[in-house]
Design a protein around this motif. Structure first.
Motif, PDB file in Angstrom:
ATOM      1  N   VAL A   1       8.418  17.889  31.028  1.00 32.48           N
ATOM      2  CA  VAL A   1       7.861  17.011  31.006  1.00 32.48           C
ATOM      3  C   VAL A   1       6.305  17.857  30.070  1.00 32.48           C
ATOM      4  O   VAL A   1       5.701  17.827  30.596  1.00 32.48           O
ATOM      5  N   VAL A   2       6.382  17.547  28.624  1.00 25.74           N
ATOM      6  CA  VAL A   2       4.782  17.252  28.402  1.00 25.74           C
ATOM      7  C   VAL A   2       4.654  16.698  26.938  1.00 25.74           C
ATOM      8  O   VAL A   2       5.905  16.434  26.581  1.00 25.74           O
ATOM      9  N   PRO A   3       3.159  16.567  26.822  1.00 21.98           N
ATOM     10  CA  PRO A   3       3.321  15.144  25.689  1.00 21.98           C
ATOM     11  C   PRO A   3       2.786  15.970  24.607  1.00 21.98           C
ATOM     12  O   PRO A   3       2.340  16.753  24.663  1.00 21.98           O
ATOM     13  N   VAL A   4       3.720  15.257  23.731  1.00 23.31           N
ATOM     14  CA  VAL A   4       3.040  15.652  22.066  1.00 23.31           C
ATOM     15  C   VAL A   4       2.788  14.560  21.410  1.00 23.31           C
ATOM     16  O   VAL A   4       2.987  13.578  21.269  1.00 23.31           O
ATOM     17  N   THR A   5       1.754  14.972  20.329  1.00 23.28           N
ATOM     18  CA  THR A   5       1.541  14.257  19.250  1.00 23.28           C
ATOM     19  C   THR A   5       2.458  14.001  17.541  1.00 23.28           C
ATOM     20  O   THR A   5       2.036  15.298  16.819  1.00 23.28           O
ATOM     21  N   VAL A   6       2.419  13.335  17.499  1.00 23.57           N
ATOM     22  CA  VAL A   6       3.678  12.591  15.738  1.00 23.57           C
ATOM     23  C   VAL A   6       3.277  12.330  14.628  1.00 23.57           C
ATOM     24  O   VAL A   6       1.887  11.407  15.436  1.00 23.57           O
ATOM     25  N   GLY A   7       3.020  12.538  14.034  1.00 29.84           N
ATOM     26  CA  GLY A   7       1.972  11.772  12.512  1.00 29.84           C
ATOM     27  C   GLY A   7       3.138  10.600  12.194  1.00 29.84           C
ATOM     28  O   GLY A   7       3.869  10.068  12.873  1.00 29.84           O
ATOM     29  N   ASP A   8       2.601   9.688  11.417  1.00 30.07           N
ATOM     30  CA  ASP A   8       2.308   8.888  11.258  1.00 30.07           C
ATOM     31  C   ASP A   8       3.651   8.411  11.103  1.00 30.07           C
ATOM     32  O   ASP A   8       4.241   7.267  11.468  1.00 30.07           O
TER      33      ASP A   8
END
Length: 325
Positions: free
Chosen positions: A209-216
């Motif tokens: 599992v890895v955290p990712v940042t998503v757009g608005d």
């Protein structure tokens, strides 16, 4: 020791001198053992036929290593709480996979890495419950990872079976086995796939599992407004995962990567296997009689799970007709 019974004597703790132990086929008798503080022992069971519920899955696993079109071996990970039947199931899987086709098996070269001698017993000769599988004993628990790698390097197996994968070293050994095109069937402690994803040492087995940042826009559309979300980090070591929820209730994830992706997005499962008093057959249920009062019901919750199960059933049918696949 009676060869028709499995028995392992281990995890002993002595408070003083030890001078003798007698084990008979009758109830255990201890003689001349002064100042003995504790003796912990297990009597293991063999339940012939318990793995037949997975017959189509096991046949599909065989096809994954015999076919040139398969991307990778369809290894199987079994999860469950202690005493739910993981090791009992492993014994019968070893028997079915190692026996020749004329004896009702799949005719594969099976090696068991037997760390505590709980799978095949503590005698010098392997117990007949594992069929024609070979066994490698492990001198110490912390050497299990090294023995796993030795098994795939020196013994030319089609299948390696191991009980209780629990350390980072064993997780890496499992990945090494999968990368070499050998089927791996193992167990791990954990009630469900969701529990396994919360275990930092074991979750690489199912892709990590890895955290990712998503757009608005993505956050508002599919992530409940959250800017970060969890995703699967990579390919899973095990293709299929079986949860032993109870002794008579299993949940089968036919595509563990798909299940992980679904779980990280919304709570769901790829497939469930249930044993009940009676079953109703419908368009997404396949039933098989298991006795006069019981039958197995297999419920699928995604189209991909249905298609994979049908493909596995075709493999099993071809094998029953003597067609090599």
């Amino acid at each position: 020791m009676n060869r028709q019974r499995l028995m392992t004597v281990c995890d002993t703790h002595w408070s003083g001198a030890f001078s003798g132990l007698c084990i008979d086929a009758a109830p255990i008798t201890c003689v001349s053992m002064p100042r003995l503080s504790m003796l912990l022992h297990w009597f293991c069971r063999h339940v012939p036929g318990i793995a037949l519920m997975l017959a189509d899955v096991l046949s599909s696993m065989k096809a994954s290593i015999k076919s040139s079109n398969a991307d990778r071996p369809q290894s199987l990970l079994i999860l469950g709480r202690p005493r739910v039947g993981k090791t009992t199931l492993l014994r019968d899987i070893a028997r079915i996979m190692s026996l020749p086709p004329e004896e009702g098996g799949l005719g594969l070269a099976v090696v068991i890495v037997d760390t505590s001698n709980e799978i095949a017993g503590d005698a010098d000769q392997r117990h007949p419950c594992i069929g024609r599988a070979r066994r490698m004993m492990v001198p110490r628990r912390n050497q299990q990872a090294a023995v796993l790698v030795e098994a795939v390097q020196n013994h030319g197996p089609d299948v390696i079976i191991v009980d209780e994968i629990g350390t980072r070293q064993e997780v890496e050994a499992a990945r090494t086995i999968a990368q070499r095109g050998v089927l791996l069937i193992g167990t791990a402690h954990g009630a469900t796939l969701s529990n396994l994803l919360k275990n930092p040492e074991l979750r690489p087995l199912v892709g990590g599992v890895v955290p990712v940042t998503v757009g608005d826009a993505t956050a508002q559309a599919s992530n409940w407004g959250q800017k970060t979300k969890l995703e699967r980090a990579g390919a899973a070591t095990f293709f299929t995962l079986l949860e032993l929820q109870q002794k008579n209730r299993w949940r089968l994830h036919l595509d563990v990567e798909q299940s992980v992706d679904i779980l990280l997005g919304a709570p769901s499962t790829a497939a469930a296997v249930v044993m009940e008093e009676s079953c109703n057959v419908n368009t997404q249920t396949r039933s098989r009689a298991a006795g006069p009062e019981h039958c197995y019901r297999v419920v699928f919750h995604t189209d991909a799970a249905v298609q994979q199960a049908l493909a596995a059933a075709d493999v099993l049918k071809a094998a029953a007709n003597g067609i090599d696949v």
